[in-house]
Design a protein around this motif. Sequence first.
Motif, PDB file in Angstrom:
ATOM      1  N   GLY A  21      88.414  64.588  43.965  1.00 56.91           N
ATOM      2  CA  GLY A  21      89.544  64.800  44.851  1.00 56.91           C
ATOM      3  C   GLY A  21      90.097  66.202  44.716  1.00 56.91           C
ATOM      4  N   TRP A  22      91.387  66.324  45.027  1.00 52.63           N
ATOM      5  CA  TRP A  22      92.064  67.619  44.999  1.00 52.63           C
ATOM      6  C   TRP A  22      93.346  67.501  44.197  1.00 52.63           C
ATOM      7  N   TYR A  23      93.660  68.539  43.449  1.00 51.26           N
ATOM      8  CA  TYR A  23      94.906  68.612  42.686  1.00 51.26           C
ATOM      9  C   TYR A  23      95.772  69.709  43.293  1.00 51.26           C
ATOM     10  N   PRO A  24      96.814  69.340  44.069  1.00 50.44           N
ATOM     11  CA  PRO A  24      97.681  70.354  44.672  1.00 50.44           C
ATOM     12  C   PRO A  24      98.561  71.035  43.621  1.00 50.44           C
ATOM     13  N   LEU A  25      98.631  72.358  43.704  1.00 52.96           N
ATOM     14  CA  LEU A  25      99.485  73.141  42.813  1.00 52.96           C
ATOM     15  C   LEU A  25     100.861  73.373  43.411  1.00 52.96           C
ATOM     16  N   VAL A  26     100.921  73.539  44.720  1.00 53.05           N
ATOM     17  CA  VAL A  26     102.196  73.754  45.391  1.00 53.05           C
ATOM     18  C   VAL A  26     102.073  73.231  46.815  1.00 53.05           C
ATOM     19  N   MET A  27     103.174  72.622  47.304  1.00 57.14           N
ATOM     20  CA  MET A  27     103.183  72.047  48.650  1.00 57.14           C
ATOM     21  C   MET A  27     104.472  72.470  49.359  1.00 57.14           C
ATOM     22  N   PRO A  28     104.516  73.663  49.945  1.00 58.26           N
ATOM     23  CA  PRO A  28     105.732  74.103  50.633  1.00 58.26           C
ATOM     24  C   PRO A  28     106.024  73.247  51.862  1.00 58.26           C
TER      25      PRO A  28
END
Length: 264
Positions: free
Chosen positions: A89-96
């Motif tokens: 999957g994906w690991y989001p670092l930042v989600m503005p």
Amino acid sequence: MVRVRYGPRSDVEREAARGGAASLADIWSTGVVAIWETEPELLAQVLPPPLKPGERPLVRANISRVDLFGHTLGAGSVAVAARHGAVDGWYPLVMPMTTERALTGGREVFGEPKKLGEVTVERDGDVVTARLARHGIAFVEIDGAVGGPLPLPEESEKTDFYYKFLPAVDGNGLDGEPLLVHCTRRERVRRLEPVTGRVVLRESAYDPVADLAVRRLVGITIGEKTGDQSGRVAERVSAQALLPYIHQRYDDPAQILDAPVKEP
């Protein structure tokens, strides 16, 4: 007696609110997605245990404009390819996000690393520009020329990994064990076009994604999609192991002491 709106809601009212949310019509977004390869050793540094790097050292920037019942919402993310056990999957670092309301649901329910920011997607004919900005810095900018339509992909599922936790009341550590959450997103696409362009990463002390330099651009697209999501707790993780990474979630003033990674 006059009813105070901060007072308790009845079971009927709470059930009606849940039913209304479940029956919402599809919400379509217009988004620019860029995927690039970075250096494997750089990507591995941002993953809290027990996450491991994915098969390829990929970074994904997603910058979207959503027409939400007559109001425009900007939503973005920068994530890295990761693996938890047998799940990729994906690991989001930042989600503005551009509104406070867009922050609270995902941040409090799933543990998404959402922060208020500026998110823009602009298209003028065949030229598109998309940006993620905070603290006056457009730390991700994608621009390019749009090509002809691409074949539409089938409905797909993607997994994002989040850590749900709360800092301790006394300021020392965390309150309880963090939860590692798997969020499954089901997506449908009704329009997809390639973009020939570039990804620009700018230095920001609070959003240092520029450290994940573009080694090779895999591709850029612009499209229209909709979908839904559901989450589950995959496991409880060690608070002590997660502590070195919690600055990813918050704007920690100590981050200004971090030096950006120097290019060789």
